[in-house]
Design a protein around this motif. Structure first.
Motif, mmCIF file in Angstrom:
data_model
loop_
_atom_site.group_PDB
_atom_site.id
_atom_site.type_symbol
_atom_site.label_atom_id
_atom_site.label_comp_id
_atom_site.label_asym_id
_atom_site.label_seq_id
_atom_site.Cartn_x
_atom_site.Cartn_y
_atom_site.Cartn_z
ATOM 1 N N LEU A 252 -8.805 -27.625 -53.291
ATOM 2 C CA LEU A 252 -7.497 -27.028 -53.542
ATOM 3 C C LEU A 252 -6.454 -28.108 -53.772
ATOM 4 C CD1 LEU A 252 -6.259 -24.196 -53.710
ATOM 5 C CD2 LEU A 252 -5.286 -24.639 -51.468
ATOM 6 N N ASP A 295 4.264 -30.340 -35.480
ATOM 7 C CA ASP A 295 2.877 -30.102 -35.077
ATOM 8 C C ASP A 295 1.947 -30.289 -36.292
ATOM 9 O OD1 ASP A 295 0.459 -28.873 -34.613
ATOM 10 O OD2 ASP A 295 1.318 -27.400 -33.238
ATOM 11 N N ASN A 297 -0.727 -29.055 -37.062
ATOM 12 C CA ASN A 297 -1.255 -27.802 -37.589
ATOM 13 C C ASN A 297 -0.236 -27.085 -38.455
ATOM 14 O OD1 ASN A 297 -3.858 -27.861 -36.422
ATOM 15 N ND2 ASN A 297 -2.892 -27.492 -34.443
ATOM 16 N N VAL A 298 1.010 -27.167 -38.013
ATOM 17 C CA VAL A 298 2.079 -26.591 -38.830
ATOM 18 C C VAL A 298 2.158 -27.360 -40.142
ATOM 19 C CG1 VAL A 298 4.539 -26.102 -38.972
ATOM 20 C CG2 VAL A 298 3.340 -25.841 -36.798
ATOM 21 N N ALA A 300 -0.257 -28.655 -41.681
ATOM 22 C CA ALA A 300 -1.339 -28.147 -42.538
ATOM 23 C C ALA A 300 -0.914 -26.857 -43.219
ATOM 24 C CB ALA A 300 -2.590 -27.919 -41.709
ATOM 25 N N ILE A 301 -0.203 -25.995 -42.457
ATOM 26 C CA ILE A 301 0.243 -24.727 -43.053
ATOM 27 C C ILE A 301 1.239 -24.999 -44.175
ATOM 28 C CG2 ILE A 301 1.436 -22.556 -42.620
ATOM 29 C CD1 ILE A 301 0.539 -22.798 -39.718
ATOM 30 N N GLY A 304 -0.475 -26.263 -47.149
ATOM 31 C CA GLY A 304 -1.172 -25.172 -47.836
ATOM 32 C C GLY A 304 -0.199 -24.320 -48.627
ATOM 33 N N LEU A 305 0.947 -24.018 -48.014
ATOM 34 C CA LEU A 305 1.947 -23.201 -48.697
ATOM 35 C C LEU A 305 2.433 -23.896 -49.964
ATOM 36 C CD1 LEU A 305 4.104 -21.816 -45.750
ATOM 37 C CD2 LEU A 305 2.691 -20.514 -47.343
ATOM 38 N N VAL A 308 -0.311 -23.634 -52.606
ATOM 39 C CA VAL A 308 -0.431 -22.297 -53.196
ATOM 40 C C VAL A 308 0.772 -22.007 -54.081
ATOM 41 C CG1 VAL A 308 -0.408 -19.836 -52.659
ATOM 42 C CG2 VAL A 308 -1.922 -21.365 -51.411
ATOM 43 N N ILE C 142 -4.309 -21.621 -45.573
ATOM 44 C CA ILE C 142 -3.071 -21.368 -44.837
ATOM 45 C C ILE C 142 -3.385 -20.565 -43.571
ATOM 46 C CG2 ILE C 142 -0.836 -20.213 -44.914
ATOM 47 C CD1 ILE C 142 -0.786 -20.780 -47.899
ATOM 48 N N GLY C 145 -4.795 -22.672 -40.910
ATOM 49 C CA GLY C 145 -3.725 -23.463 -40.302
ATOM 50 C C GLY C 145 -2.946 -22.640 -39.291
ATOM 51 N N GLN C 148 -4.817 -22.091 -36.128
ATOM 52 C CA GLN C 148 -4.830 -23.267 -35.244
ATOM 53 C C GLN C 148 -3.545 -23.365 -34.449
ATOM 54 O OE1 GLN C 148 -5.869 -26.156 -38.114
ATOM 55 N NE2 GLN C 148 -8.019 -26.219 -37.504
ATOM 56 N N VAL C 149 -2.436 -23.091 -35.122
ATOM 57 C CA VAL C 149 -1.153 -23.114 -34.413
ATOM 58 C C VAL C 149 -1.151 -22.037 -33.340
ATOM 59 C CG1 VAL C 149 1.317 -22.753 -34.656
ATOM 60 C CG2 VAL C 149 0.064 -24.026 -36.398
#
Lengths: 323, 512, 328
Positions: A252, A295, A297-298, A300-301, A304-305, A308, C142, C145, C148-149
């Protein structure tokens, strides 16, 4: 000059964005220095090769979903061959793995041309196959890498006559990246083959009518993609010292960077520079988020956002272009 | 003169499945001549060109170049044999600049530059990307690129279409001189003016066969029209009785099109469509009729003008809007209209499920009855109804129409519904369209077969170069008259009207 | 007037066989399933018994539901790679929320991300026309992710598997797995939707010829958005069932099912190009894959070889399907 600006406007904009991001980084973390830049370059390396692999096929009007799996396979192959072997043996391993990538890539293209199954399905099936093959080579992360290979991407390039302060901003990883990409890309761009790759992506019918061997060009484009992916796999092994059979998030990321880099998903447009700069942008955003103590992990989000959103934007542009 | 031909093709045939696109075509071109290739829509011109340029392979036939048999397997092979085409769609790669396009085809740059100047484009920048260059210029560049390699035979497909007058003039000038230099040009055109001015001889195709080779002399147009039409020139009677005409004339037209414009393809089209009539549309290929139908069907948005339905203006954003207004579109290409792997029933019932509120369970019994009555009415052979793709072409076409009969659409836009189907089914479709009009529906009917006009239509709208040429009452719409009008020649003119036709009118709107 | 009828000509055996395969794809599938079971019985005499069958069905059901998502999306020429993540999310949220919440509330919370991801997928594919594969891959990243959070916020409260889900997932009554109580109505619903509702018909039609549906007044984005939401909700339900079966919530719970779900739909005769296929074949496909997995385990075939095999199956079946369609 106006030509240059019109054509490279997007890339110039990306460069500007990159510089803005660097300034932002410096503001967030005043201590951001050459060492951090070096690690950024090292982190970018596998992504950059993945993006290069994707770029070639996208320019040729296709898509390669097997990029990440190909990297995993070449990485574990290299790592398992070099594990416990002599330093000199690696001299053989590197060309072998590159050739493997090239051949497997060509296989992708050949399957597309011969079976006439759409590229997206063929490369999806190849994704499964290559993933499986990677697991067969190494069941779990392991293997090794020659010391000189690892040394190739750590540290900086000493240039005689330059003060250390400038030297320090020239990480070896960046040099490796530039050299590897240029060795393949520049001759390609200047050759008729390169033109043919753009031609089949831009308009297959016009290319056919101009006498371009469409099938052969497509196979070569996928083979080059495989070659770049193999470089990416080697880069993974070089930076981690081992090989991991599970593909990383490179698929991706590569598509997003290709779109962000100004290469239309329909094919025929763009170059390699844009996507590579885009990779730096995407990685630097990650660095900044980390520096902001968000964080991971955040992060990573958010990443990803962004990806996309970029892909959606790219599809939207393609759709508008078609109307 | 006993010179041997540069290009000599004979007995060329090409089948697509059971359909013969070319049966027995021949074409012989002498050195130094400009040779016109003519034929009505679907006569096989483009198939022959594709074969000569290596885009497709013939099933039979022989091609000699300078007396040698050549097997032209690919466009590259055609180039090597000295055959170079310039297609209607420019074949420059849109995303490459001109210089790269030259390199891709191995064209020498200096001669190319010289030709470009000669053709009337003084200020070309070779670094411009092809996509950014106006279409007219692009076509000229494509021609210059072909000229630069000095081909023995140059194939020009509708070279002057979409060219502004000044460029067209230069192009014709250059083409004529090409002949003087001992090379040959095959010139495909719908314009008699150009052919009269330029060509030495013409080969006429009809139904995939070469039906004549004529010398171009003044007054030859009539002969060529005759050859293109074949023996069908006998006037067919108007097959309609008074009872079929709608009893009451409606107060206002069902659809009013006013000054409709679509990009550069269609400009300033105005006409009415009334309830209870079949209005014919006649045009050569690509004169804007596709855009006209697409705009009326809501598939594309017009760039100007208005469409009124029952007196109130409408704007269609999606075909569903047109369908809600009772306008249904039957495309010419059946593969555009049918879900080929689905059954006859599902295809006919497709519009029923379109709206969100109809997504629930289907009332199977009711649907079956509706569909069965439509099938009955069109007499669709349902022995292979499991999958539409197994039906014959005629039956497929019936399914596309049956869909809108079942949906009870008030207006049907039929785009060349009888293309490539058998005679029996054609008759049924004519009958059906008349019946529909008899029941007070309105039909807009484009056909590429002129003889159909008098069988089916009440009026005929003729389009040429994106503009309305004329609206004929059916009584005057015999084939020669229609053919002349379709070529942009005015009504009632004498046989040798070639020079009277205004060459600028069709293209004046397309100056870049 | 049937003068246009296709004249019956002698059809060669090969083509007849192909046509037969295209018309009745279920028969060869069932034969394949039986052959696999027989091979298994030969390799390990006595393994095929009542318990083994119940067990196989238990493991085939979550796969079959996820393959249902693929079937429906593939009918429109798409694919949904986010089903693994969605199933994992709903399972994980259920297991952690049920500790402090009423099960009904936990259930609603668990289904929320499913609906949301489905909606985003649908808008991306239907409105922006992103390729479904890329779109669903993106949302699944997403989603992972987010999970995980989320995990870090509930790490203290622990997790438990609701008894009902455990009963549904693992329980066997009179030799029948309880999961069938969920699966049979669900499968019937899917089959009914595909065959007898307007929505199902549109799925086939859109996948077969989008242009034709447009001309018939179908609005593509509506169909696609509804489809991806449905697919996601099904995936969410699968997650709940699967957690009852596996009983160990993890962040990659249902990921290993994604690949086989695609393979099951393809084996079941659903075309990856859209327009052709059905859920019955997919169910048998899921059974075949489950038996095949057992077989490969018995043969001590490593995981890698299994993936290679799945990849080759997808490629081979797609190419073969293309030939069948073309030669008509």
């Amino acid at each position: 000059m106006s030509h240059f600006l019109r054509r490279q406007g997007w890339v110039t904009g990306l460069f500007a964005l990159l510089i803005v991001l660097f300034i932002a980084t410096k503001l967030i973390q005043p201590g951001y220095g050459s060492g951090d830049f070096g690690s950024l370059a090292r982190a970018v390396l596998p992504y950059a090769f993945a993006v290069a692999a994707q770029t070639v096929v996208v320019i040729a009007g296709g898509i390669d979903l097997s990029v990440a799996a190909m990297m995993a396979l070449t990485s574990v192959t290299a790592a398992s061959m070099m594990a416990g072997a002599s330093e000199e043996y690696a001299l053989f391993v590197v060309p072998f793995v590159l050739a493997m990538g090239f051949v497997l890539g060509a296989l992708n293209g050949l399957l597309i041309v011969v079976t006439r199954v759409p590229d997206i399905v063929v490369t999806l099936a190849m994704l499964f196959v290559l993933q499986g093959a990677a697991l067969l080579v190494l069941g779990a992360p392991g293997g090794g890498a020659a010391e000189w290979l690892k040394a190739m991407i750590s540290g900086t390039v000493p240039i005689p006559g330059l003060p250390d302060t400038i030297d320090a901003w020239l990480p070896k990883a960046l040099l490796v990246l530039v050299v590897c990409l240029c060795i393949v890309w520049i001759p390609l761009r200047r050759s008729r083959l390169g033109l043919s790759i753009y031609a089949i992506g831009s308009s297959e019918l016009a290319a056919f009518r101009s006498g371009v061997p469409v099938a052969r060009t497509r196979i070569i484009a996928y083979a080059l993609s495989g070659l770049f992916a193999a470089m990416g796999g080697l880069a993974l092994t070089m930076s981690t010292g081992i090989g991991a059979p599970i593909p990383g998030p490179y698929l991706l990321a590569s598509v997003a960077a290709v779109v962000l880099g100004g290469v239309a998903l329909g094919g025929g447009k763009g170059g390699l520079l844009g996507p590579i700069v885009a990779v730096f942008v995407l990685r630097l955003v990650r660095t900044d988020l980390t520096l902001l103590a968000i964080d991971p992990n955040v992060t990573a989000i958010i990443e990803g956002l962004i990806m996309v959103a970029v892909v959606m934007f790219g599809a939207f542009i393609t759709m508008r272009g078609r109307q | 003169m006993t010179t041997s031909p540069l290009l000599d093709a004979s007995g060329v045939a090409k089948n697509y499945g059971a359909v013969a696109a070319l049966r027995n075509a021949s074409l012989s071109v002498l050195p130094g001549e400009v040779h016109a290739l003519m034929g009505a829509n679907g006569a096989g011109k483009s198939t022959l060109v594709k074969i000569l340029t290596g885009a497709i392979q013939a099933n039979a036939g022989r091609i000699l170049i300078r007396g040698e048999a050549r097997d032209i397997r690919s466009p590259a092979a055609a180039r090597r044999a000295g055959l170079l085409p310039v297609y209607q769609e420019p074949s420059l790669i849109p995303d490459l600049d001109v210089l790269s396009n030259l390199r891709l085809t191995g064209t020498p740059v200096e001669p190319f530059r010289a030709w470009v100047r000669e053709l009337g484009i003084p200020d070309l920048d070779l670094r411009d990307t092809a996509r950014d260059i106006p279409l007219a210029v692009l076509r000229v560049l494509d021609l210059a690129r072909a000229l630069a390699v000095e081909p023995d035979v140059l194939l020009l497909d509708e070279m002057t279409a979409a060219l502004p007058a000044n460029l067209a003039e230069k192009v014709l000038e250059v083409v004529r001189r090409q002949g003087d230099a001992g090379r040959a040009v095959i010139f495909i055109s719908h314009r008699f003016v150009e052919i009269a001015a330029l060509c030495d001889r013409a080969t006429v195709l009809r139904d995939g066969e070469t039906v004549g080779v004529v010398d171009i002399v003044p007054g030859i147009e009539e002969k060529i029209v005759e050859l293109m039409l074949g023996t069908r020139i006998v006037k067919t009677q108007v097959a309609r009785s008074a009872s079929e005409k709608a009893a009451v004339t409606p107060a206002r037209p069902r659809i009013t099109v006013h000054s409709l414009r679509v990009g550069t393809k269609l400009s300033d089209i105005s006409f009415d469509l009334w309830d209870g009539e079949v209005a014919g549309v006649v045009a050569l290929e690509g004169q804007g009729q596709d855009e006209l139908f697409a705009a009326l069907a809501g598939s594309i948005k017009p760039s100007g003008g208005t469409i009124e339905v029952d007196g109130s203006p409408v704007k269609f954003a999606h075909p569903i809007d047109a369908i809600r207004a009772g306008i249904a579109y039957v495309p010419g290409d059946r593969s555009e209209a049918l879900a080929m792997q689905r059954s006859v029933r599902e295809n006919i019932a497709l519009p029923f499920s379109a709206a969100l509120r109809n997504w629930g369970p289907i009332a199977m019994r009711k649907e079956r009855a509706t569909v069965a009555s439509a099938i009955q009415r069109l007499q669709i052979d349902t022995r292979a109804q499991g999958e539409v793709q197994r039906l014959s072409g005629g039956n497929q076409q019936k399914v596309t129409i049956a869909r809108w009969i079942a949906a009870d659409a008030r207006t049907i836009l039929c785009f060349d519904p009888t293309r490539g189907i058998d005679v029996g089914t054609k008759q049924e479709i004519y009958k059906l369209l008349r019946e529909l009009a008899g029941h007070g529906k309105s039909v807009l009917f484009y056909t590429s077969e002129l003889e159909e006009v008098q069988r089916v239509c009440d009026r005929v709208i003729v389009i040429f170069g994106g503009r309305l040429v004329d609206i004929f009452p059916v009584e005057e719409a015999d084939e020669p008259a229609l053919m002349r009008a379709a070529y942009g020649l005015p009504r009632g003119a004498k046989a040798d009207v070639g020079i009277l036709a205004d060459p600028q009118s069709p293209s004046s709107g397309t100056i870049p | 007037m049937s003068s246009t009828a296709i004249t019956p000509a002698p059809v060669p055996l090969g083509r007849r066989l192909k046509r037969f395969m295209a018309d009745r794809p279920l028969i060869p599938l069932v034969i394949l399933l039986v052959i696999l079971v027989v091979i298994l019985q030969i390799l390990r005499p006595g393994i095929v018994n009542e318990r083994w069958i119940a067990n196989t069905i238990k493991f085939a059901i979550p796969l079959a539901i996820l393959a249902g998502c693929q079937t429906m999306t593939m009918l429109t020429g798409g694919i949904d790679l986010s089903v693994g993540t969605v199933a994992t999310m709903s399972a994980f949220i259920m297991a952690t929320q049920v500790v402090n919440q009423d099960p009904a509330v936990a259930f609603l919370l668990a289904m929320m991300p499913a609906v949301l991801i489905g909606l985003v997928n649908g808008i991306g594919v239907g409105v922006f026309r992103v390729h479904p594969l890329i779109m669903t891959l993106g949302t699944s990243l997403i989603g992972t992710g987010c999970l995980q959070v989320y995990q870090r916020t509930v790490i203290a409260s622990g997790a438990k598997i609701p008894d009902f889900l455990a009963w549904l997932g693992t329980g066997v009554t009179y030799g029948f797995p309880n999961a069938l109580l969920l699966f049979v109505p669900l499968a019937a619903l899917i089959i009914f939707t595909l065959a007898r509702t307007g929505f199902g018909r549109l799925l086939y039609a859109v996948g077969d010829n989008e242009r034709a549906t447009r001309l018939s007044g179908v609005q593509y984005w509506q169909v696609i958005t509804a489809l991806y939401i449905t697919s996601s909700v099904l995936a969410g339900i699968t997650g709940l069932l699967y957690i009852g079966l596996i009983k160990a919530p993890s962040l990659s719970l249902a990921e290993p099912l994604v690949l086989p779900s695609v393979a099951a739909a393809v084996i079941g005769g659903t075309s990856i190009f859209g327009g052709r296929g059905g859920y019955t074949g997919t169910i048998i496909g899921a059974l075949i894959l489950t038996v095949l997995t057992t077989l490969l385990t018995i043969l001590q075939m490593p995981e890698g070889a299994r993936r290679i095999l799945f990849g080759l199956i997808v490629l081979f079946v797609t190419a073969a399907y293309l030939r069948i369609v073309e030669e008509r």
